[in-house]
Design a protein around this motif. Structure first.
Motif, short mmCIF file in Angstrom:
data_model
loop_
_atom_site.label_atom_id
_atom_site.label_comp_id
_atom_site.label_asym_id
_atom_site.label_seq_id
_atom_site.Cartn_x
_atom_site.Cartn_y
_atom_site.Cartn_z
N MET A 1 100.09 -95.21 8.68
CA MET A 1 100.16 -94.23 7.62
C MET A 1 99.53 -95.06 6.32
N ASP A 3 99.65 -95.45 2.43
CA ASP A 3 100.66 -95.73 1.48
C ASP A 3 100.08 -95.73 -0.05
N TRP A 8 94.16 -94.28 0.97
CA TRP A 8 93.69 -92.80 1.09
C TRP A 8 92.39 -92.83 0.70
N ALA A 31 94.32 -86.03 4.90
CA ALA A 31 96.07 -86.05 5.33
C ALA A 31 96.38 -85.92 6.50
N GLY A 35 98.49 -89.07 7.56
CA GLY A 35 99.80 -88.81 6.64
C GLY A 35 100.86 -88.67 7.58
N TRP A 39 102.16 -84.54 6.73
CA TRP A 39 100.84 -84.66 6.04
C TRP A 39 100.86 -83.84 4.93
N ASP A 41 102.71 -83.10 2.79
CA ASP A 41 103.35 -83.80 1.38
C ASP A 41 102.34 -84.95 0.96
N ARG A 42 101.33 -85.16 1.51
CA ARG A 42 100.36 -86.07 1.09
C ARG A 42 99.12 -85.50 0.65
N ASP A 45 98.20 -86.93 -3.07
CA ASP A 45 97.68 -88.26 -2.96
C ASP A 45 96.22 -88.34 -2.51
#
Length: 83
Positions: A1, A3, A8, A31, A35, A39, A41-42, A45
């Motif tokens: 994942m 971080d 990303w 994501a 993620g 995902w 929630d990402r 990011d």
């Protein structure tokens, strides 16, 4: 994942590297790829990392096929390598 922003960015560039020249990805592609189950929630990011890649001249953000300023883009976006 993934971080942090560098993770990303790497995910975005890796996915774009797997696509044909000029092809785009949706932030949700990145994501989902890194993620995990959360995902969604990402997504912020991923968008933030994409903005950093724009600032570095690596990628472009598009809406409806047109390059847009990521700071003013609202709604769905696509990411592609800079032409």
């Amino acid at each position: 994942m993934a971080d942090d922003e560098q993770d990303w960015r790497a995910v975005i560039l890796e996915l774009l590297g797997q696509r044909a020249e000029g092809a785009t990805i949706c932030p949700s592609d990145a994501a989902r790829a890194a993620g995990g189950e959360r995902w969604r929630d990402r997504m912020d990011d991923v968008r933030e990392a994409a903005h950093g890649l724009v600032a570095d001249g690596e990628v472009e953000i598009t809406q409806h096929g047109e390059v847009v300023d990521p700071s003013s883009a609202r709604g769905p976006i696509r990411i592609r390598r800079r032409r």
